[in-house]
Design an enzyme around this catalytic site. Structure first.
Site, PDB file in Angstrom:
ATOM      1  N   TYR A   1      -1.607  -0.464  10.785  1.00  0.00           N
ATOM      2  CA  TYR A   1      -1.740  -0.766   9.347  1.00  0.00           C
ATOM      3  C   TYR A   1      -0.467  -0.342   8.602  1.00  0.00           C
ATOM      4  O   TYR A   1       0.087  -1.107   7.809  1.00  0.00           O
ATOM      5  CB  TYR A   1      -2.962  -0.030   8.780  1.00  0.00           C
ATOM      6  CG  TYR A   1      -3.276  -0.345   7.331  1.00  0.00           C
ATOM      7  CD1 TYR A   1      -3.931  -1.525   6.980  1.00  0.00           C
ATOM      8  CD2 TYR A   1      -2.932   0.545   6.313  1.00  0.00           C
ATOM      9  CE1 TYR A   1      -4.223  -1.810   5.647  1.00  0.00           C
ATOM     10  CE2 TYR A   1      -3.224   0.266   4.982  1.00  0.00           C
ATOM     11  CZ  TYR A   1      -3.874  -0.915   4.656  1.00  0.00           C
ATOM     12  OH  TYR A   1      -4.165  -1.197   3.332  1.00  0.00           O
TER      13      TYR A   1
ATOM     14  N   SER B   1       0.857  -1.190   0.000  1.00  0.00           N
ATOM     15  CA  SER B   1       0.000   0.000   0.000  1.00  0.00           C
ATOM     16  C   SER B   1       0.891   1.236   0.000  1.00  0.00           C
ATOM     17  O   SER B   1       2.065   1.158   0.401  1.00  0.00           O
ATOM     18  CB  SER B   1      -0.860   0.004   1.268  1.00  0.00           C
ATOM     19  OG  SER B   1      -1.482   1.262   1.445  1.00  0.00           O
TER      20      SER B   1
HETATM   21  P1  NAP Z   1     -11.493  -5.807   1.083  1.00  0.00           P
HETATM   22  O1  NAP Z   1     -12.391  -5.323   0.020  1.00  0.00           O
HETATM   23  O2  NAP Z   1     -11.829  -5.553   2.507  1.00  0.00           O
HETATM   24  O3  NAP Z   1     -11.224  -7.375   0.853  1.00  0.00           O
HETATM   25  C1  NAP Z   1     -10.380  -8.062   1.726  1.00  0.00           C
HETATM   26  C2  NAP Z   1     -10.194  -9.472   1.237  1.00  0.00           C
HETATM   27  O4  NAP Z   1      -9.251 -10.129   2.101  1.00  0.00           O
HETATM   28  C3  NAP Z   1     -11.470 -10.298   1.283  1.00  0.00           C
HETATM   29  O5  NAP Z   1     -11.450 -11.208   0.207  1.00  0.00           O
HETATM   30  C4  NAP Z   1     -11.348 -11.030   2.615  1.00  0.00           C
HETATM   31  O6  NAP Z   1     -12.046 -12.280   2.647  1.00  0.00           O
HETATM   32  C5  NAP Z   1      -9.848 -11.301   2.644  1.00  0.00           C
HETATM   33  N1  NAP Z   1      -9.318 -11.542   3.994  1.00  0.00           N
HETATM   34  C6  NAP Z   1      -9.403 -10.732   5.080  1.00  0.00           C
HETATM   35  N2  NAP Z   1      -8.777 -11.317   6.126  1.00  0.00           N
HETATM   36  C7  NAP Z   1      -8.307 -12.506   5.690  1.00  0.00           C
HETATM   37  C8  NAP Z   1      -7.601 -13.567   6.304  1.00  0.00           C
HETATM   38  N3  NAP Z   1      -7.245 -13.521   7.595  1.00  0.00           N
HETATM   39  N4  NAP Z   1      -7.289 -14.655   5.566  1.00  0.00           N
HETATM   40  C9  NAP Z   1      -7.646 -14.731   4.249  1.00  0.00           C
HETATM   41  N5  NAP Z   1      -8.319 -13.751   3.617  1.00  0.00           N
HETATM   42  C10 NAP Z   1      -8.651 -12.660   4.338  1.00  0.00           C
HETATM   43  O7  NAP Z   1     -10.017  -5.165   0.915  1.00  0.00           O
HETATM   44  P2  NAP Z   1      -9.293  -4.555  -0.387  1.00  0.00           P
HETATM   45  O8  NAP Z   1      -9.481  -3.094  -0.369  1.00  0.00           O
HETATM   46  O9  NAP Z   1      -9.632  -5.356  -1.575  1.00  0.00           O
HETATM   47  O10 NAP Z   1      -7.774  -4.826   0.027  1.00  0.00           O
HETATM   48  C11 NAP Z   1      -7.021  -5.908  -0.474  1.00  0.00           C
HETATM   49  C12 NAP Z   1      -5.558  -5.663  -0.153  1.00  0.00           C
HETATM   50  O11 NAP Z   1      -5.148  -4.435  -0.756  1.00  0.00           O
HETATM   51  C13 NAP Z   1      -5.284  -5.504   1.336  1.00  0.00           C
HETATM   52  O12 NAP Z   1      -4.036  -6.078   1.653  1.00  0.00           O
HETATM   53  C14 NAP Z   1      -5.234  -3.996   1.517  1.00  0.00           C
HETATM   54  O13 NAP Z   1      -4.458  -3.627   2.630  1.00  0.00           O
HETATM   55  C15 NAP Z   1      -4.591  -3.585   0.216  1.00  0.00           C
HETATM   56  N6  NAP Z   1      -4.822  -2.211  -0.171  1.00  0.00           N
HETATM   57  C16 NAP Z   1      -6.075  -1.701  -0.339  1.00  0.00           C
HETATM   58  C17 NAP Z   1      -6.229  -0.381  -0.723  1.00  0.00           C
HETATM   59  C18 NAP Z   1      -7.582   0.245  -0.942  1.00  0.00           C
HETATM   60  O14 NAP Z   1      -7.630   1.475  -1.142  1.00  0.00           O
HETATM   61  N7  NAP Z   1      -8.669  -0.510  -0.956  1.00  0.00           N
HETATM   62  C19 NAP Z   1      -5.110   0.432  -0.942  1.00  0.00           C
HETATM   63  C20 NAP Z   1      -3.844  -0.108  -0.764  1.00  0.00           C
HETATM   64  C21 NAP Z   1      -3.711  -1.428  -0.390  1.00  0.00           C
HETATM   65  P3  NAP Z   1     -13.626 -12.360   3.110  1.00  0.00           P
HETATM   66  O15 NAP Z   1     -14.423 -11.835   1.946  1.00  0.00           O
HETATM   67  O16 NAP Z   1     -13.833 -13.815   3.335  1.00  0.00           O
HETATM   68  O17 NAP Z   1     -13.746 -11.512   4.329  1.00  0.00           O
END
Ligand code: NAP
Length: 265
Positions: free
Chosen positions: A169, A156
């Site tokens: 985080y 991130s």
């Molecule tokens: P999200 O929409 O909240 O989705 C999270 C995903 O991770 C879901 O598929 C969830 O599964 C899974 N998950 C959560 N805890 C887990 C665990 N303990 N074991 C296995 N799977 C798990 O999040 P997102 O925004 O797509 O983020 C994905 C990644 O990108 C993360 O690492 C986040 O930090 C990073 N990121 C996001 C952003 C942003 O702006 N959104 C920016 C930079 C980086 P369930 O559906 O089963 O809960």
């Protein structure tokens, strides 16, 4: 035989976007999730449809596993071995935000332990298991066809941007940068290339609660490319790596952030 990608946290958001892009270019997939089985099944169905529309025939398997837990990480790797039988690409994507955004002068140790376990310890040890298997596959008498193993970790902009209301985080994401450096250095001799993708502000469930705040910041010029990022933006960057378009690069950081990282004057 198709190459195989394992994407953690592919039931929703960025992981789902990555799965869709990889399906379109003909990867078989392991779709991992933590608790949301219905969303994971939907991702799998959508990946099959996307692949078919792109003229590809792929297999998609769904596996529940909490990447923070050792037994679940082992289960996930075993599942991949018994279902699709090879692993070409690990995408460490699963991650969580703190349940409460708390100032670092107040934030709890409980939240810290949760985020480090899921966001950092999980990918670190899952990568260890995947790397051992990739090395063994590469050294097999008959390696998998066209075997070019790769590891991508989704960190991130928080890896280097101090948000004082979610220090846990930021620390977990900064750790992922070193994860990438370590495994890139260790695995190059086996032909395993390792990359870090740094998304900026991406529209997913994770950013839902702060949508208005980021709408205003983007409107005010936070990012040179003045829009929210999408899971597809991140998926396409992973697809570039998956198609081996960066064969002489490892340990590389790829910003997928609309230019957020640029210092401007
Ligand atoms: P999200 O929409 O909240 O989705 C999270 C995903 O991770 C879901 O598929 C969830 O599964 C899974 N998950 C959560 N805890 C887990 C665990 N303990 N074991 C296995 N799977 C798990 O999040 P997102 O925004 O797509 O983020 C994905 C990644 O990108 C993360 O690492 C986040 O930090 C990073 N990121 C996001 C952003 C942003 O702006 N959104 C920016 C930079 C980086 P369930 O559906 O089963 O809960």
């Amino acid at each position: 035989m198709n190459a195989v990608a394992m994407i953690t946290g592919a039931s929703r958001g960025i992981g789902r976007g990555i799965a869709l892009e990889l399906a379109k270019i003909g990867y078989d997939l392991i779709v991992n999730y933590a608790g949301n089985a219905a969303a994971a099944r939907q991702t799998a169905a959508d990946c099959l449809a996307a692949a078919q529309a792109a003229g590809r025939n792929v297999r998609v398997e769904v596996c529940q596993a909490d990447i923070a837990k050792d037994a679940d990480r082992r289960k996930l790797i075993e599942f991949a071995k018994t279902t699709l039988g090879r692993l070409d690409l690990l995408v460490n994507n699963a991650g969580v935000a703190p349940e409460v955004r708390a100032d670092i002068l107040e934030a709890s140790e409980e939240s810290f332990d949760r985020l480090i376990a899921i966001n950092l310890k999980g990918p670190y040890f899952l990568t260890q298991l995947a790397a051992r298997w990739m090395i063994a596959q590469g050294q097999a008498d008959i390696p998998p066809a066209n075997y070019r193993p790769r590891i991508v970790t989704i960190s991130s902009v928080s890896a280097y941007t101090a948000s004082v209301n979610r220090g846990d985080y930021c620390l977990s994401k900064a750790g992922l940068s070193m994860l990438t450096a370590l495994y890139a250095a260790r695995l190059a001799e086996y032909g395993i290339l390792v990359y870090e993708l740094r998304p900026g502000i991406i529209g997913t469930d994770m950013t839902g609660p702060v949508k208005e705040k980021y709408d205003q910041l983007i409107e005010a010029g936070l990012t040179p490319i003045p829009r929210w990022g999408t899971p597809e933006d991140v998926g396409r960057a992973v697809a570039a790596i998956a198609q081996d378009l960066l064969p002489f690069s490892t340990g590389e950081v790829i910003n997928v952030d609309g230019g957020f990282h640029l210092r401007r004057l």
